[in-house]
Scaffold this motif. Sequence first.
Motif, PDB file in Angstrom:
ATOM      1  N   MET A 113      77.541  31.613  29.591  1.00 25.98           N
ATOM      2  CA  MET A 113      76.337  32.382  28.948  1.00 25.98           C
ATOM      3  C   MET A 113      75.175  32.339  29.985  1.00 25.98           C
ATOM      4  O   MET A 113      74.365  33.269  29.991  1.00 25.98           O
ATOM      5  N   GLY A 114      75.310  31.476  31.061  1.00 28.54           N
ATOM      6  CA  GLY A 114      74.439  31.434  32.020  1.00 28.54           C
ATOM      7  C   GLY A 114      74.597  32.740  32.774  1.00 28.54           C
ATOM      8  O   GLY A 114      73.464  33.291  33.054  1.00 28.54           O
ATOM      9  N   VAL A 115      75.753  33.074  33.220  1.00 25.93           N
ATOM     10  CA  VAL A 115      75.911  34.307  33.939  1.00 25.93           C
ATOM     11  C   VAL A 115      75.577  35.402  32.938  1.00 25.93           C
ATOM     12  O   VAL A 115      74.904  36.157  33.452  1.00 25.93           O
ATOM     13  N   VAL A 116      75.648  35.629  31.697  1.00 26.33           N
ATOM     14  CA  VAL A 116      75.330  36.604  31.055  1.00 26.33           C
ATOM     15  C   VAL A 116      73.659  36.575  30.913  1.00 26.33           C
ATOM     16  O   VAL A 116      73.349  37.931  31.131  1.00 26.33           O
ATOM     17  N   VAL A 117      73.037  35.721  30.771  1.00 27.45           N
ATOM     18  CA  VAL A 117      71.870  35.713  30.528  1.00 27.45           C
ATOM     19  C   VAL A 117      71.308  36.270  32.002  1.00 27.45           C
ATOM     20  O   VAL A 117      70.157  37.100  32.189  1.00 27.45           O
ATOM     21  N   GLU A 118      71.676  35.515  32.999  1.00 28.07           N
ATOM     22  CA  GLU A 118      71.225  36.127  34.363  1.00 28.07           C
ATOM     23  C   GLU A 118      71.403  37.431  34.384  1.00 28.07           C
ATOM     24  O   GLU A 118      70.423  38.208  35.116  1.00 28.07           O
ATOM     25  N   VAL A 119      72.654  37.951  34.368  1.00 27.99           N
ATOM     26  CA  VAL A 119      72.739  39.367  34.577  1.00 27.99           C
ATOM     27  C   VAL A 119      71.895  40.303  33.835  1.00 27.99           C
ATOM     28  O   VAL A 119      71.366  41.162  34.254  1.00 27.99           O
ATOM     29  N   ILE A 120      71.622  40.131  32.490  1.00 26.32           N
ATOM     30  CA  ILE A 120      70.820  40.681  31.551  1.00 26.32           C
ATOM     31  C   ILE A 120      69.423  40.817  32.105  1.00 26.32           C
ATOM     32  O   ILE A 120      68.883  41.633  32.430  1.00 26.32           O
ATOM     33  N   ALA A 121      68.947  39.579  32.486  1.00 23.21           N
ATOM     34  CA  ALA A 121      67.469  39.478  33.139  1.00 23.21           C
ATOM     35  C   ALA A 121      67.546  40.328  34.408  1.00 23.21           C
ATOM     36  O   ALA A 121      66.289  40.850  34.838  1.00 23.21           O
ATOM     37  N   SER A 122      68.349  39.977  35.208  1.00 26.37           N
ATOM     38  CA  SER A 122      68.423  40.786  36.326  1.00 26.37           C
ATOM     39  C   SER A 122      68.312  42.651  36.316  1.00 26.37           C
ATOM     40  O   SER A 122      67.676  42.907  36.774  1.00 26.37           O
TER      41      SER A 122
END
Length: 415
Positions: A113-122
């Motif tokens: 989920m940390g990966v998903v959140v960072e990708v979306i924010a980026s």
Amino acid sequence: MAYLFIIIAVPIAGELKFYPIDGDIRVSLGTPVFFFILLWLRKIHPIPAGIAAGSAVVLFRMFLYCIQTDTVQLVDGFFLNIPVFFYYSVYAALFYFFNFHTFYESPFFIGVMGVVVEVIASMVEITIRTFTSHMPISLSTFLLIGGIAIIRSFFVLGFFNILILRETMLAEGQQRQRNEEILLLVSNLYVEMVQLKKSAKNAEELTSTCYGLYRELKAAHNNKEAKAALKIAGQMHEIKKDHQRIYAGLSKLMVKENFNEFMKIADIVSIIISANKSYSELLEKSINYHVHISGNHQLYNTFILFSLVNNLVANSVEAIVKEGVIKLTVTKNGDTVEIIVSDNGSGISDKNKPFIFEPGFTTKFDDSGNPSNGIGLSHIKNVIETIGGKMVLVDTTGETTFGIKLPETCLTERG
């Protein structure tokens, strides 16, 4: 205080960066630090934290931009860095939306989920930056962002889990120490309960004896003496009832606390050794402990064994001057549990051996020359005999050895 730490730590960590490809995609420590703070500080709300972090990073970079350009170009600096505000705000909002704190028992899921959140924010940040830098979003850009997110998220997660593990180990150590302290207190309490029960029985016997004496005196027309005997009988009866009330209250307390009343002999001995290692360190003594357990043992009453054996081992610790060895042997012999505690301390002289179990006898004196109360060994021996066991001083060369024999039934019976 937590928000102040975010305002200071995230902008500074964000300047520790590099650019993996030409353009505006930057890799910094700002995101790992912010992710770790959100995981660690559970009491702070993610959304205000994201707004605070984003605002602090924008202002800090505007300040650096003005220093680098040697001019006060606040508008340019603002539009150049405002996308990062949306990055941290979206990151925090998604962290709150996915409710990361409910998944602490599933670390891999947190990492994903940390990966998903960072990708979306980026992607949100890059989309906003296209209006200023006109940088196209390609598949390679997306894959690069995803790879960076995987590395950063699982790096933070690994570090976070290490700290959680350390925190858990410290908590377990503190809980273990507390359990040992409680066990020591309850075991001592158990010994006093045995004595209290014996005292109540003695009071009941004295009451009966005094009442019998009253009847005999009454029949002999010794009215004055008969009244005195009846008064004594009444007072002894009150003492017995007081003892019974206290015993009942202590029994309820022990049941209410839900202590682990029955344990393996190896676990009981381990706690005894651990407690006395701490005691010997407190007395600044270097003592080696040798333990040997043999035979097929059932689960034994924790409080009986701990209270009796711990007292003997503690006596051995006190008997050793500076350095020494304490041996503890537990053997199952038929229906009897035999326990031997020996030490190579100061020892007991031949002239003192006949009196070692007498109440008041002691060979221990404090620094001022005052003797101890001398009730320890006699007290232990009395408790052992009350529950059907035996205690003896064994003649050995160069060692002081005490032997205990206890019927297995007194250690295994419940209720």
